[in-house]
Motif scaffolding. Structure first.
Motif, mmCIF file in Angstrom:
data_model
loop_
_atom_site.group_PDB
_atom_site.id
_atom_site.type_symbol
_atom_site.label_atom_id
_atom_site.label_comp_id
_atom_site.label_asym_id
_atom_site.label_seq_id
_atom_site.Cartn_x
_atom_site.Cartn_y
_atom_site.Cartn_z
ATOM 1 N N THR A 7 0.844 -1.187 0.000
ATOM 2 C CA THR A 7 0.000 0.000 0.000
ATOM 3 C C THR A 7 0.884 1.243 0.000
ATOM 4 O O THR A 7 1.888 1.299 0.732
ATOM 5 C CB THR A 7 -0.918 0.020 1.215
ATOM 6 N N ALA A 43 -2.855 7.215 -10.282
ATOM 7 C CA ALA A 43 -3.191 7.278 -8.850
ATOM 8 C C ALA A 43 -3.099 8.681 -8.283
ATOM 9 O O ALA A 43 -3.375 8.890 -7.095
ATOM 10 C CB ALA A 43 -2.252 6.357 -8.069
ATOM 11 N N ALA A 46 -6.260 10.218 -6.442
ATOM 12 C CA ALA A 46 -6.592 9.535 -5.190
ATOM 13 C C ALA A 46 -5.573 9.870 -4.102
ATOM 14 O O ALA A 46 -5.932 10.123 -2.940
ATOM 15 C CB ALA A 46 -6.651 8.031 -5.420
ATOM 16 N N LEU A 47 -4.273 9.889 -4.451
ATOM 17 C CA LEU A 47 -3.238 10.176 -3.458
ATOM 18 C C LEU A 47 -3.327 11.617 -2.968
ATOM 19 O O LEU A 47 -3.154 11.896 -1.770
ATOM 20 C CB LEU A 47 -1.862 9.901 -4.063
ATOM 21 N N GLU A 52 -5.238 6.020 0.215
ATOM 22 C CA GLU A 52 -4.120 5.125 -0.068
ATOM 23 C C GLU A 52 -4.374 4.345 -1.353
ATOM 24 O O GLU A 52 -5.517 4.053 -1.709
ATOM 25 C CB GLU A 52 -3.899 4.161 1.096
ATOM 26 N N THR A 53 -3.276 3.989 -2.008
ATOM 27 C CA THR A 53 -3.345 3.255 -3.272
ATOM 28 C C THR A 53 -2.687 1.904 -3.099
ATOM 29 O O THR A 53 -1.580 1.800 -2.536
ATOM 30 C CB THR A 53 -2.631 4.030 -4.389
ATOM 31 N N LEU A 70 -2.982 -1.695 -10.229
ATOM 32 C CA LEU A 70 -3.010 -0.492 -9.396
ATOM 33 C C LEU A 70 -4.440 -0.258 -8.945
ATOM 34 O O LEU A 70 -5.344 -0.107 -9.776
ATOM 35 C CB LEU A 70 -2.509 0.711 -10.204
ATOM 36 N N ARG A 71 -4.662 -0.227 -7.625
ATOM 37 C CA ARG A 71 -5.999 -0.033 -7.077
ATOM 38 C C ARG A 71 -6.095 1.391 -6.520
ATOM 39 O O ARG A 71 -5.392 1.745 -5.570
ATOM 40 C CB ARG A 71 -6.311 -1.064 -6.000
ATOM 41 N N THR A 72 -6.958 2.164 -7.143
ATOM 42 C CA THR A 72 -7.151 3.561 -6.740
ATOM 43 C C THR A 72 -8.613 3.750 -6.392
ATOM 44 O O THR A 72 -9.447 3.969 -7.272
ATOM 45 C CB THR A 72 -6.761 4.509 -7.886
ATOM 46 N N THR A 76 -9.570 6.384 -11.062
ATOM 47 C CA THR A 76 -8.435 5.791 -11.775
ATOM 48 C C THR A 76 -7.664 6.817 -12.585
ATOM 49 O O THR A 76 -6.721 6.474 -13.277
ATOM 50 C CB THR A 76 -8.918 4.675 -12.722
ATOM 51 N N ASP A 92 -12.017 1.282 -10.244
ATOM 52 C CA ASP A 92 -10.967 1.544 -9.257
ATOM 53 C C ASP A 92 -9.725 0.682 -9.478
ATOM 54 O O ASP A 92 -8.934 0.475 -8.562
ATOM 55 C CB ASP A 92 -11.491 1.320 -7.840
ATOM 56 N N GLU A 93 -9.520 0.174 -10.692
ATOM 57 C CA GLU A 93 -8.331 -0.621 -10.995
ATOM 58 C C GLU A 93 -7.787 -0.284 -12.376
ATOM 59 O O GLU A 93 -8.552 -0.036 -13.312
ATOM 60 C CB GLU A 93 -8.630 -2.130 -10.953
#
Length: 401
Positions: A7, A43, A46-47, A52-53, A70-72, A76, A92-93
């Motif tokens: 993460t 990401a 989201a960051l 968290e990513t 990558l999970r955001t 995305t 989200d991926e």
């Protein structure tokens, strides 16, 4: 196949993690750089929002593929515009699948993140330098050959002019072959003028036909087929040939337009043409006209009075094609009959104004030799051309002799 994940809470941390796993699987520095930039951009939103990513990767030794996920959560980023196009994108991926080697465990000798980033930058700069050198080389070659290319363009232009001239000459010869020769009928003078819409295609859909029937009357057909060029010429020829056949077989004038449509429909369903048919008795001056959606004939009497001869009917290929009862008139010696296509009167886009000007032009040339009349009238009508079209003008004068 072992799956690993971690993460990341910052863009810098995510970039270091992606760079490390890419180096571990011996990805090319350029590919590695693109993957790092793509992950950071995907990401980024989201960051920056404090979310968290997740980063997950797995290596398939059988296929030699490294899968990076990558999970955001909730965003995305601009996946469609990433430096490295993803193989799959969901809400989200973002997923990449890359050819890669097996993981290498050389932690003690592994270069640091700064060194890896510098290596990626050097690769980018080397590619840019190569492109600059290639651009310079191509520019030099272009400058060296520019004069030769210009000379070639001049030669091609001259050759094009020669081909156009030869093409036009061939088509003019074809045009002459398509049009019937002048007929001789005691008591009548006849002349015709044809002018194509463009000099590159002297044939078109405006055609005429004239011949003497067994009873001594003269038959004249004027056809204006839809379109321009050789295709419309074919349609117009089909119409004139069918009309000639029906006329020589003795069909009544008012039935010929409808019968022509019946004959041509199975062979040329796309044909649309306006038609004007005229029968003239050179001895008595009696005139019969049958129309199929065509501009009316103009009759100019010897004393200067003028009248358009309106005959009702619908053309070939039109709904309910055919002619109503023929219009009858009697010509006197010195009278001028003008048959034409709409290119003569609609060159200025106003048919009513064109018909008025046609009467004036016909008055002007009423007493001219018959062979000069159609061309002179067309020249007067085309002093201004806003709507170019094929033009046909055919003049008939009763001599009484």
């Amino acid at each position: 196949m072992t799956t690993r994940n971690l993460t990341c809470a910052t863009t810098a941390g995510l970039s270091r993690a992606v760079r490390a796993l890419a180096r571990e699987h011996a990805l090319d520095p350029e590919v590695r750089g693109r993957l790092v930039l793509s992950a950071a951009e995907a990401a980024g939103a989201a960051l920056r929002a404090g979310r968290e990513t997740g980063l997950e990767w797995a290596y398939d030794p059988g296929a030699g593929l490294l899968t990076v996920v990558l999970r955001t959560p909730g965003d995305t980023g601009p996946a469609a515009e990433l430096p490295m196009a993803p193989d799959a994108v969901t809400e989200d991926e973002v997923v990449w699948r890359l050819p890669a080697g097996p993981p290498v465990d050389d932690a003690e000798e592994a270069p640091g993140d700064d060194a890896l980033a510098a290596e990626e930058l050097r690769v980018v700069l080397a590619a840019a330098d190569a492109l600059t050198a290639e651009h310079r080389r191509l520019k030099d070659e272009l400058e060296e050959t520019n004069s030769g290319v210009l000379a070639l363009y001049v030669q091609l232009d001259e050759r094009d002019k020669q081909l156009r001239t030869a093409h036009g000459q061939t088509l003019r010869e074809l045009e002459d072959a398509l049009r019937p020769p002048l007929i001789e009928a005691d008591g009548l003078e006849l002349a015709v003028h044809y002018e194509p819409a463009g000099t590159d295609a002297p044939t078109g859909g405006d055609l005429y036909d004239w011949f003497v029937l067994p009873d001594g009357t003269v038959h004249i057909t004027i056809v204006d087929a839809l379109g321009h060029g050789v295709t419309s010429t074919r349609s117009a020829l089909n119409v004139t040939h069918a009309v000639r056949t029906l006329a020589l077989e003795g069909h009544r004038l008012q039935s010929i337009v409808a019968r022509t449509d019946e004959i041509l429909y199975p062979f040329d369903r796309a044909v649309m043409a306006t038609v004007l048919l005229a029968r003239i008795d050179p001895v008595t001056g009696e005139l019969w006209l049958a129309n199929g959606s065509h501009p009316p004939a103009l009759l100019l009497r010897r004393d200067g009075t003028a009248r358009y001869l309106e005959a009702r009917g619908r053309g070939i290929g039109f709904p309910l094609p055919g002619s109503e009862t023929p219009l009858t008139e009697r010509l006197a010696p010195g009278d001028l009959l003008l048959l034409y296509t709409d290119g003569l009167t609609e060159s200025r886009r106003d048919p009513i104004e064109g018909e008025r000007r046609l009467i004036e032009a016909a008055h002007k040339h009423l007493q001219s030799p018959i062979e000069e009349v159609p061309g002179a009238i067309a020249e007067d009508m085309h002093t201004v051309i806003l709507h170019p079209d094929d033009t046909l003008a055919l003049a008939v004068r009763l001599t009484g002799q």
